[in-house]
Design a protein around this motif. Structure first.
Motif, PDB file in Angstrom:
ATOM      1  N   ILE A 183      50.010 -34.904   3.507  1.00 26.57           N
ATOM      2  CA  ILE A 183      49.446 -33.628   3.929  1.00 26.57           C
ATOM      3  C   ILE A 183      49.877 -33.313   5.353  1.00 26.57           C
ATOM      4  CG2 ILE A 183      47.317 -32.313   4.317  1.00 26.57           C
ATOM      5  CD1 ILE A 183      47.629 -33.064   1.453  1.00 26.57           C
ATOM      6  N   CYS A 184      50.246 -32.081   5.604  1.00 25.46           N
ATOM      7  CA  CYS A 184      50.460 -31.610   6.967  1.00 25.46           C
ATOM      8  C   CYS A 184      49.766 -30.257   7.112  1.00 25.46           C
ATOM      9  CB  CYS A 184      51.940 -31.529   7.310  1.00 25.46           C
ATOM     10  SG  CYS A 184      52.888 -30.537   6.164  1.00 25.46           S
ATOM     11  N   SER A 185      49.847 -29.675   8.294  1.00 20.90           N
ATOM     12  CA  SER A 185      49.036 -28.484   8.578  1.00 20.90           C
ATOM     13  C   SER A 185      49.674 -27.157   8.205  1.00 20.90           C
ATOM     14  CB  SER A 185      48.674 -28.454  10.072  1.00 20.90           C
ATOM     15  OG  SER A 185      47.928 -29.594  10.429  1.00 20.90           O
ATOM     16  N   THR A 186      50.994 -27.153   7.980  1.00 16.44           N
ATOM     17  CA  THR A 186      51.677 -25.882   7.721  1.00 16.44           C
ATOM     18  C   THR A 186      52.704 -26.014   6.603  1.00 16.44           C
ATOM     19  OG1 THR A 186      53.452 -26.319   9.305  1.00 16.44           O
ATOM     20  CG2 THR A 186      51.463 -25.223  10.159  1.00 16.44           C
ATOM     21  N   PRO A 187      52.950 -24.930   5.855  1.00 14.56           N
ATOM     22  CA  PRO A 187      53.993 -24.943   4.824  1.00 14.56           C
ATOM     23  C   PRO A 187      55.373 -25.265   5.391  1.00 14.56           C
ATOM     24  CG  PRO A 187      52.546 -23.060   4.520  1.00 14.56           C
ATOM     25  CD  PRO A 187      52.185 -23.672   5.850  1.00 14.56           C
ATOM     26  N   GLY A 188      55.642 -24.841   6.618  1.00 13.57           N
ATOM     27  CA  GLY A 188      56.943 -25.101   7.231  1.00 13.57           C
ATOM     28  C   GLY A 188      57.198 -26.584   7.405  1.00 13.57           C
ATOM     29  N   GLN A 189      56.221 -27.315   7.885  1.00 14.56           N
ATOM     30  CA  GLN A 189      56.401 -28.754   8.054  1.00 14.56           C
ATOM     31  C   GLN A 189      56.433 -29.457   6.702  1.00 14.56           C
ATOM     32  OE1 GLN A 189      53.557 -30.783  10.595  1.00 14.56           O
ATOM     33  NE2 GLN A 189      54.994 -32.446  10.949  1.00 14.56           N
ATOM     34  N   ALA A 190      55.662 -28.966   5.737  1.00 19.30           N
ATOM     35  CA  ALA A 190      55.704 -29.546   4.400  1.00 19.30           C
ATOM     36  C   ALA A 190      57.114 -29.453   3.819  1.00 19.30           C
ATOM     37  CB  ALA A 190      54.703 -28.843   3.491  1.00 19.30           C
ATOM     38  N   LYS A 191      57.758 -28.318   4.018  1.00 19.97           N
ATOM     39  CA  LYS A 191      59.121 -28.124   3.527  1.00 19.97           C
ATOM     40  C   LYS A 191      60.078 -29.124   4.180  1.00 19.97           C
ATOM     41  CE  LYS A 191      62.706 -24.564   3.082  1.00 19.97           C
ATOM     42  NZ  LYS A 191      63.051 -23.135   3.369  1.00 19.97           N
ATOM     43  N   ALA A 192      59.899 -29.343   5.493  1.00 20.05           N
ATOM     44  CA  ALA A 192      60.760 -30.292   6.209  1.00 20.05           C
ATOM     45  C   ALA A 192      60.506 -31.725   5.743  1.00 20.05           C
ATOM     46  CB  ALA A 192      60.520 -30.171   7.713  1.00 20.05           C
ATOM     47  N   LEU A 193      59.252 -32.069   5.483  1.00 23.51           N
ATOM     48  CA  LEU A 193      58.912 -33.420   5.037  1.00 23.51           C
ATOM     49  C   LEU A 193      59.467 -33.718   3.649  1.00 23.51           C
ATOM     50  CD1 LEU A 193      55.255 -33.781   6.348  1.00 23.51           C
ATOM     51  CD2 LEU A 193      57.084 -35.453   6.697  1.00 23.51           C
ATOM     52  N   ARG A 194      59.520 -32.719   2.787  1.00 26.23           N
ATOM     53  CA  ARG A 194      60.022 -32.944   1.428  1.00 26.23           C
ATOM     54  C   ARG A 194      61.469 -33.431   1.423  1.00 26.23           C
ATOM     55  NH1 ARG A 194      57.429 -27.794   0.452  1.00 26.23           N
ATOM     56  NH2 ARG A 194      55.317 -28.185  -0.348  1.00 26.23           N
ATOM     57  N   LYS A 195      62.188 -33.181   2.511  1.00 24.80           N
ATOM     58  CA  LYS A 195      63.583 -33.594   2.589  1.00 24.80           C
ATOM     59  C   LYS A 195      63.726 -35.096   2.854  1.00 24.80           C
ATOM     60  CE  LYS A 195      65.065 -29.068   4.333  1.00 24.80           C
ATOM     61  NZ  LYS A 195      65.691 -28.322   5.464  1.00 24.80           N
TER      62      LYS A 195
END
Length: 351
Positions: free
Chosen positions: A127-139
């Protein structure tokens, strides 16, 4: 719990640290070797008030505590981890019925998060706080691991805004005095603001390693009459009401709680459009201002614009409060967490 330091007789060397409960009992004791390195740990035995259990390291003690707590509670158990130092401990929890959620509150690319990243394969959800960071983490996570975002709640503690003394040419910064917050370049760029708003002021709230250098920059630029270091405050949300805008020139903000707190107080925020929080919270020109990252000239122009148009700033502030109440209230965020945990168990740990 608080820590008590015990020294060797007639020596500045530390012998051990005792961590005491509220009633003064030592919950655990950590010995220190001659080089000052913490070694053996002794933890109070819950079965015998006069006994301690010895561990070779704090992480061993923590791991034993986790396993014993999980066994005592019984399945199902949800472990939420947002402390990087505990990642290896939680990683080794393999009991049936345990679900593990890793929570990222900051920049996942830093060395501080290496332990969290190394343990990726053991998490059930990230879990992170923003969709933008979630997208980066998925990589960077295993393909089968779910990564999602849940915003931080911003509690509405504001009771009455009628007593605020907001002034059109007063601005403020709230945050740690560190390089990632860009507070020194902010002060340098404030000289451009003063060319258009000679009476403008910038109050800087916070502490950090750059404080000495910051004082020198303020002095060298002869800004003592316009820029003040206010130190730490426990009343940030109250102080925010006195300013035309809050300036946030950070290079990185995983969320940016200060943005939401300011908006809740009807104080607009001028922020760099940096990863990830600012652009997720602020709608440019509607409830705040986003400036291209590292463009301090554009930042100064935005400060001047709000300072010269207090009615625009007022409207933006009111819209900001509406944004926070609609998107980040505690009930909305808690409902998202409850659904996540419920789905996690319904699916057997795989979302």
């Amino acid at each position: 719990m608080h820590r008590e330091t015990v020294f060797l007789d007639d020596s500045p060397k530390v012998a051990w640290y005792s961590y005491l409960t509220g009633c003064g009992a030592a919950y655990f004791i950590q010995w220190v070797d001659d080089s000052g390195k913490p070694v053996d740990v002794f933890v109070a035995d819950s079965r015998d008030s006069n006994a301690y259990i010895r561990y070779s390291s704090l992480s061993d003690a923590q791991e034993n505590w986790f396993h014993s707590e999980v066994a005592e509670i019984g399945a199902p158990v949800t472990v939420m981890l947002d402390d990087c130092t505990m990642a290896s401990v939680v990683k080794n929890l393999t009991s049936t019925g345990v679900r593990k959620i890793a929570i990222y509150h900051n920049d996942h690319t830093t060395e501080a998060h290496r332990a969290m990243n190394d343990a990726m394969s053991s998490w059930d959800v990230v879990i992170c706080s923003t969709p933008g960071q979630a997208k980066a983490l998925r990589k960077i996570v295993p393909q089968e691991l779910r990564v999602t975002s849940i915003s931080q709640p911003i509690p509405d503690a504001v009771q009455d805004l009628s007593g605020s003394s907001r002034e059109a040419d007063k601005f403020a910064f709230f945050g740690r005095l560190t390089s990632v917050k860009n507070v020194i370049p902010l002060v340098r760029s404030f000289t451009e603001v003063l060319k258009c708003l000679p009476g403008a002021s910038l109050d800087i709230y916070g502490e950090g390693p750059l404080e000495v250098e910051l004082r020198k920059v303020i002095s060298d630029l002869q800004l003592r009459g316009n820029v003040r270091l206010m130190g730490h405050t426990d009343e940030a949300t109250v102080r925010m009401r006195d300013y035309a805008a809050i300036i946030l020139p950070s290079s990185f903000e995983a969320f940016g709680l200060v943005i939401g707190e300011a908006m809740l107080n009807e104080t607009p925020v001028i922020s760099f459009d940096s990863d990830y929080g600012p652009r997720e919270i602020i709608t440019h020109g509607v409830d705040g201002v986003l400036v291209p990252p590292s463009d301090f000239s554009a930042l100064a122009k935005s400060v001047v614009q709000l300072g010269m148009d207090p009615e625009f700033a007022r409207r933006m502030g009111k819209e900001g409060r509406r944004t926070v109440l609609r998107r980040f209230n505690s009930d909305v965020i808690m409902a998202e967490w409850e659904k996540l945990v419920d789905d996690l168990y319904r699916s057997g740990g795989h979302l």
